[in-house]
Design a protein around this motif. Structure first.
Motif, mmCIF file in Angstrom:
data_model
loop_
_atom_site.group_PDB
_atom_site.id
_atom_site.type_symbol
_atom_site.label_atom_id
_atom_site.label_comp_id
_atom_site.label_asym_id
_atom_site.label_seq_id
_atom_site.Cartn_x
_atom_site.Cartn_y
_atom_site.Cartn_z
ATOM 1 N N LEU A 83 0.847 -1.188 0.000
ATOM 2 C CA LEU A 83 0.000 0.000 0.000
ATOM 3 C C LEU A 83 0.885 1.241 0.000
ATOM 4 C CD1 LEU A 83 -2.733 -1.024 2.597
ATOM 5 C CD2 LEU A 83 -3.130 -0.496 0.183
ATOM 6 N N PHE A 84 0.550 2.202 -0.856
ATOM 7 C CA PHE A 84 1.302 3.450 -0.964
ATOM 8 C C PHE A 84 0.361 4.611 -0.655
ATOM 9 C CE2 PHE A 84 3.256 0.288 -3.620
ATOM 10 C CZ PHE A 84 4.621 0.469 -3.456
ATOM 11 N N GLU A 85 0.768 5.473 0.283
ATOM 12 C CA GLU A 85 -0.069 6.607 0.656
ATOM 13 C C GLU A 85 -0.254 7.552 -0.528
ATOM 14 O OE1 GLU A 85 0.376 7.911 5.022
ATOM 15 O OE2 GLU A 85 2.396 7.248 4.452
ATOM 16 N N ALA A 86 -1.497 8.030 -0.715
ATOM 17 C CA ALA A 86 -1.798 8.843 -1.895
ATOM 18 C C ALA A 86 -2.638 10.069 -1.561
ATOM 19 C CB ALA A 86 -2.525 7.975 -2.934
ATOM 20 N N ASP A 87 -2.514 10.592 -0.327
ATOM 21 C CA ASP A 87 -3.302 11.779 0.020
ATOM 22 C C ASP A 87 -2.434 12.968 0.382
ATOM 23 O OD1 ASP A 87 -2.353 11.058 2.513
ATOM 24 O OD2 ASP A 87 -4.247 11.510 3.542
ATOM 25 N N GLY A 88 -1.121 12.832 0.216
ATOM 26 C CA GLY A 88 -0.222 13.945 0.493
ATOM 27 C C GLY A 88 -0.127 14.318 1.958
ATOM 28 N N GLY A 89 -0.526 13.415 2.856
ATOM 29 C CA GLY A 89 -0.449 13.701 4.288
ATOM 30 C C GLY A 89 -1.625 14.491 4.824
#
Length: 235
Positions: free
Chosen positions: A198-204
């Motif tokens: 899983l790769f974060e995709a909301d920019g924090g």
């Protein structure tokens, strides 16, 4: 000169203070004697912060709650005469360990999805895919650059092509359990093996949401203390 220095080091000679041109001078180095400050306590929940503040166990002075991050909250006093703050409390969230941007095998990701994420529709879909994927079929994975397709069991004795959802909206345990875990988007990718990541995709953006939720929690639990000006919150 040497005699004066020795007397000063032995405490036999006091420093001489004089004023000139509106400035104060000394013939010896001076060291500030600072007011003592307490050792900071560490807790692991937001409710502990509320209980500590309402108990007035150590102080009845005005306090500041600093929400530094989704996992760290500090309680401190106003500055003293030395412009130092008394750090009373540090709340640090206890969280399960999950490594984003890291590929797990299907057994590991299955366990992680169930233990490190709040249950929702996308999590359940991922569990079905991960739990039923045919290992030999991952080698012929179809990928258009955004979505992926793998061969997985679609019935008791049947297999078929299953599209891997992308992006997926999940709520990992990333902040204190007393508040709702923020939902954010992730890129879900699979590799031969099979393995998944899983790769974060909301920019924090979830961090700001979590900090606002923590603030709202304190505003509800410490409403009286905030109204009287005894507690202030910054985030």
């Amino acid at each position: 000169m040497i005699k004066d220095a020795l007397e000063y080091l032995l405490g036999l000679k006091e420093a001489t203070i004089h004023k000139e041109n509106d400035q104060v001078y000394s013939d010896q180095p001076l060291h500030l004697l600072k007011e003592p400050t307490p050792d900071m306590l560490t807790v692991n929940s937001l409710s502990s912060v509320v209980n500590y503040i309402q108990s007035h166990f150590d102080t009845k002075d005005k306090l500041m709650i600093h929400i530094e991050s989704p996992t760290d909250v500090y309680v401190f006093s106003q500055v003293n005469a030395n412009l130092n703050r008394e750090q009373w409390l540090h709340a640090q969230a206890l969280l399960p360990r999950f490594r984003f941007d890291h590929f797990y095998d299907t057994e590991e990701i299955n366990i992680k999805l169930q233990s490190c994420f709040v249950r929702n529709d996308h999590r359940d879909i991922m569990l079905k895919i991960v739990g039923n994927i045919k290992e030999e079929a991952v080698r012929s994975m179809g990928d258009d650059g955004v979505s992926q397709a793998v061969t997985a069991k679609t019935g008791v004795a049947t297999v078929g092509n299953v599209k891997v959802p992308n992006p997926v909206s999940l709520a990992p345990y990333r902040t204190f359990v007393e508040i709702k875990q923020p939902v954010s988007d992730f890129v879900f990718r699979m590799q031969n093996g099979p393995s998944c990541a899983l790769f974060e995709a909301d920019g924090g953006a979830w961090k700001l949401e979590a900090m606002n939720l923590i603030r709202h929690y304190f505003e509800e639990q410490l409403k009286t203390e905030i109204e009287t000006g005894d507690v202030h919150i910054i985030a």
